[in-house]
Design a protein around this motif. Structure first.
Motif, PDB file in Angstrom:
ATOM      1  N   ASP A  44       0.852  -1.192   0.000  1.00 13.09           N
ATOM      2  CA  ASP A  44       0.000   0.000   0.000  1.00 13.09           C
ATOM      3  C   ASP A  44       0.886   1.239   0.000  1.00 13.09           C
ATOM      4  O   ASP A  44       1.882   1.289   0.723  1.00 13.09           O
ATOM      5  CB  ASP A  44      -0.934   0.007   1.205  1.00 13.09           C
ATOM      6  CG  ASP A  44      -2.072  -0.990   1.061  1.00 13.09           C
ATOM      7  OD1 ASP A  44      -2.471  -1.272  -0.075  1.00 13.09           O
ATOM      8  OD2 ASP A  44      -2.568  -1.476   2.097  1.00 13.09           O
ATOM      9  N   ARG A  46       1.042   5.814  -0.564  1.00  8.83           N
ATOM     10  CA  ARG A  46       0.381   7.121  -0.606  1.00  8.83           C
ATOM     11  C   ARG A  46       1.121   7.936  -1.668  1.00  8.83           C
ATOM     12  O   ARG A  46       2.346   8.026  -1.638  1.00  8.83           O
ATOM     13  CB  ARG A  46       0.463   7.851   0.730  1.00  8.83           C
ATOM     14  CG  ARG A  46      -0.243   7.202   1.888  1.00  8.83           C
ATOM     15  CD  ARG A  46      -1.714   7.031   1.791  1.00  8.83           C
ATOM     16  NE  ARG A  46      -2.458   8.266   1.617  1.00  8.83           N
ATOM     17  CZ  ARG A  46      -3.752   8.307   1.324  1.00  8.83           C
ATOM     18  NH1 ARG A  46      -4.438   7.193   1.173  1.00  8.83           N
ATOM     19  NH2 ARG A  46      -4.365   9.442   1.169  1.00  8.83           N
ATOM     20  N   SER A  53      -3.033  13.677  -0.766  1.00 10.97           N
ATOM     21  CA  SER A  53      -2.382  12.437  -1.184  1.00 10.97           C
ATOM     22  C   SER A  53      -3.483  11.408  -1.414  1.00 10.97           C
ATOM     23  O   SER A  53      -4.520  11.434  -0.753  1.00 10.97           O
ATOM     24  CB  SER A  53      -1.369  11.953  -0.146  1.00 10.97           C
ATOM     25  OG  SER A  53      -2.020  11.519   1.010  1.00 10.97           O
ATOM     26  N   ILE A  54      -3.250  10.537  -2.393  1.00  9.71           N
ATOM     27  CA  ILE A  54      -4.235   9.490  -2.679  1.00  9.71           C
ATOM     28  C   ILE A  54      -3.602   8.137  -2.415  1.00  9.71           C
ATOM     29  O   ILE A  54      -2.377   7.990  -2.470  1.00  9.71           O
ATOM     30  CB  ILE A  54      -4.781   9.566  -4.127  1.00  9.71           C
ATOM     31  CG1 ILE A  54      -3.680   9.333  -5.160  1.00  9.71           C
ATOM     32  CG2 ILE A  54      -5.498  10.873  -4.366  1.00  9.71           C
ATOM     33  CD1 ILE A  54      -4.192   9.094  -6.555  1.00  9.71           C
ATOM     34  N   GLY A  55      -4.439   7.167  -2.142  1.00 10.00           N
ATOM     35  CA  GLY A  55      -3.963   5.816  -1.907  1.00 10.00           C
ATOM     36  C   GLY A  55      -3.646   5.117  -3.214  1.00 10.00           C
ATOM     37  O   GLY A  55      -4.184   5.451  -4.275  1.00 10.00           O
ATOM     38  N   ALA A  56      -2.761   4.165  -3.137  1.00 19.59           N
ATOM     39  CA  ALA A  56      -2.412   3.329  -4.281  1.00 19.59           C
ATOM     40  C   ALA A  56      -1.960   1.980  -3.737  1.00 19.59           C
ATOM     41  O   ALA A  56      -1.608   1.856  -2.560  1.00 19.59           O
ATOM     42  CB  ALA A  56      -1.314   3.973  -5.113  1.00 19.59           C
ATOM     43  N   ARG A  57      -1.998   0.992  -4.585  1.00 19.00           N
ATOM     44  CA  ARG A  57      -1.560  -0.340  -4.180  1.00 19.00           C
ATOM     45  C   ARG A  57      -0.699  -0.917  -5.291  1.00 19.00           C
ATOM     46  O   ARG A  57      -1.122  -0.965  -6.447  1.00 19.00           O
ATOM     47  CB  ARG A  57      -2.776  -1.221  -3.909  1.00 19.00           C
ATOM     48  CG  ARG A  57      -2.436  -2.520  -3.226  1.00 19.00           C
ATOM     49  CD  ARG A  57      -3.694  -3.228  -2.757  1.00 19.00           C
ATOM     50  NE  ARG A  57      -4.227  -2.569  -1.558  1.00 19.00           N
ATOM     51  CZ  ARG A  57      -5.491  -2.697  -1.148  1.00 19.00           C
ATOM     52  NH1 ARG A  57      -6.335  -3.426  -1.834  1.00 19.00           N
ATOM     53  NH2 ARG A  57      -5.887  -2.095  -0.058  1.00 19.00           N
ATOM     54  N   ASP A  82     -13.183   0.945  -5.329  1.00 21.58           N
ATOM     55  CA  ASP A  82     -11.996   1.380  -4.612  1.00 21.58           C
ATOM     56  C   ASP A  82     -10.930   0.297  -4.741  1.00 21.58           C
ATOM     57  O   ASP A  82     -11.090  -0.664  -5.499  1.00 21.58           O
ATOM     58  CB  ASP A  82     -12.312   1.684  -3.141  1.00 21.58           C
ATOM     59  CG  ASP A  82     -12.959   0.538  -2.396  1.00 21.58           C
ATOM     60  OD1 ASP A  82     -12.671  -0.634  -2.706  1.00 21.58           O
ATOM     61  OD2 ASP A  82     -13.762   0.808  -1.484  1.00 21.58           O
ATOM     62  N   LEU A  83      -9.859   0.432  -3.997  1.00 22.40           N
ATOM     63  CA  LEU A  83      -8.773  -0.544  -4.081  1.00 22.40           C
ATOM     64  C   LEU A  83      -9.230  -1.934  -3.662  1.00 22.40           C
ATOM     65  O   LEU A  83      -8.776  -2.935  -4.221  1.00 22.40           O
ATOM     66  CB  LEU A  83      -7.593  -0.096  -3.204  1.00 22.40           C
ATOM     67  CG  LEU A  83      -6.858   1.159  -3.657  1.00 22.40           C
ATOM     68  CD1 LEU A  83      -5.776   1.536  -2.651  1.00 22.40           C
ATOM     69  CD2 LEU A  83      -6.268   0.995  -5.037  1.00 22.40           C
ATOM     70  N   ASP A  84     -10.117  -2.008  -2.690  1.00 30.28           N
ATOM     71  CA  ASP A  84     -10.554  -3.316  -2.197  1.00 30.28           C
ATOM     72  C   ASP A  84     -11.500  -4.024  -3.158  1.00 30.28           C
ATOM     73  O   ASP A  84     -11.442  -5.247  -3.286  1.00 30.28           O
ATOM     74  CB  ASP A  84     -11.208  -3.174  -0.823  1.00 30.28           C
ATOM     75  CG  ASP A  84     -10.203  -2.733   0.227  1.00 30.28           C
ATOM     76  OD1 ASP A  84      -9.015  -3.067   0.110  1.00 30.28           O
ATOM     77  OD2 ASP A  84     -10.609  -2.031   1.167  1.00 30.28           O
ATOM     78  N   HIS A  87      -9.182  -5.499  -5.806  1.00 30.21           N
ATOM     79  CA  HIS A  87      -7.961  -6.156  -5.332  1.00 30.21           C
ATOM     80  C   HIS A  87      -7.726  -7.523  -5.982  1.00 30.21           C
ATOM     81  O   HIS A  87      -6.644  -7.759  -6.535  1.00 30.21           O
ATOM     82  CB  HIS A  87      -7.989  -6.257  -3.802  1.00 30.21           C
ATOM     83  CG  HIS A  87      -6.829  -6.976  -3.213  1.00 30.21           C
ATOM     84  ND1 HIS A  87      -5.562  -6.431  -3.170  1.00 30.21           N
ATOM     85  CD2 HIS A  87      -6.730  -8.206  -2.645  1.00 30.21           C
ATOM     86  CE1 HIS A  87      -4.738  -7.295  -2.609  1.00 30.21           C
ATOM     87  NE2 HIS A  87      -5.432  -8.374  -2.275  1.00 30.21           N
ATOM     88  N   ASP A 105      -6.356   4.860  -6.069  1.00 26.08           N
ATOM     89  CA  ASP A 105      -7.594   5.084  -5.322  1.00 26.08           C
ATOM     90  C   ASP A 105      -7.933   6.573  -5.398  1.00 26.08           C
ATOM     91  O   ASP A 105      -7.722   7.314  -4.454  1.00 26.08           O
ATOM     92  CB  ASP A 105      -7.408   4.641  -3.866  1.00 26.08           C
ATOM     93  CG  ASP A 105      -8.734   4.465  -3.144  1.00 26.08           C
ATOM     94  OD1 ASP A 105      -9.766   4.324  -3.825  1.00 26.08           O
ATOM     95  OD2 ASP A 105      -8.729   4.468  -1.898  1.00 26.08           O
TER      96      ASP A 105
END
Length: 163
Positions: A44, A46, A53-57, A82-84, A87, A105
């Motif tokens: 995970d 940021r 800031s946005i989330g990323a995976r 979203d990311l989940d 996934h 995200d």
């Protein structure tokens, strides 16, 4: 007074619809992908953008250094997802393609009006492009490919000046 109450109720109803659709999408995605996960290194992240800031995976693949890095923009019409919810798909995409995948995200509507999501995706891709050179050998791609919106993250859009 009555007009204000109607407007407030309409806004409340809209917010409830969005929450309900997001919940439904998350549950249906989890059911659809149950048992279809792949193994692999997942990190995970940021990504810093203009004041946020946005989330990323990152789905790291051992062969990723020899192949393009896939920047994955999840589905959901810029409103749900979203990311989940994506996934398992991103895990399988990385495994099947042999590429490393980075899923973004981005901010969702209606809380963040258009073009917030697109700006997040463009900004994150601009951040990823030079940063990928600092990655380990297994994650240093030769080029970047975005999916499912390749025209949104095209070289011509990346070269446009920021607003």
């Amino acid at each position: 007074m009555m007009h204000t109450l109607r407007r407030w109720l309409a806004a409340l109803w809209q917010a409830l619809k969005v929450l309900g659709l997001r919940r439904y999408y998350r549950v249906s995605s989890a059911r659809a992908w149950r048992g279809h996960t792949a193994s692999g290194a997942v990190t995970d992240l940021r990504i810093p953008l203009h004041g946020i800031s946005i989330g990323a995976r990152l789905y790291n693949n051992a062969l990723g250094g020899q192949k393009p890095l896939i920047v994955y923009l999840h589905g959901g019409g810029w409103v749900i997802g979203d990311l989940d919810t994506h996934h398992p798909f991103c895990q399988l995409l990385s495994q099947a393609s042999g590429c490393s995948v980075i899923a973004l995200d981005y901010r969702l509507a209606p809380e963040h009006s258009f073009p917030a999501a697109l700006d997040d995706c463009l900004g994150a891709t601009r951040w990823i492009a030079p940063t990928r050179r600092n990655c380990s050998a297994s994650t240093r791609p030769r080029r970047i490919h975005s999916t499912p919106f390749p025209t949104a993250i095209s070289p011509s859009n990346l070269s446009r000046p920021r607003r």
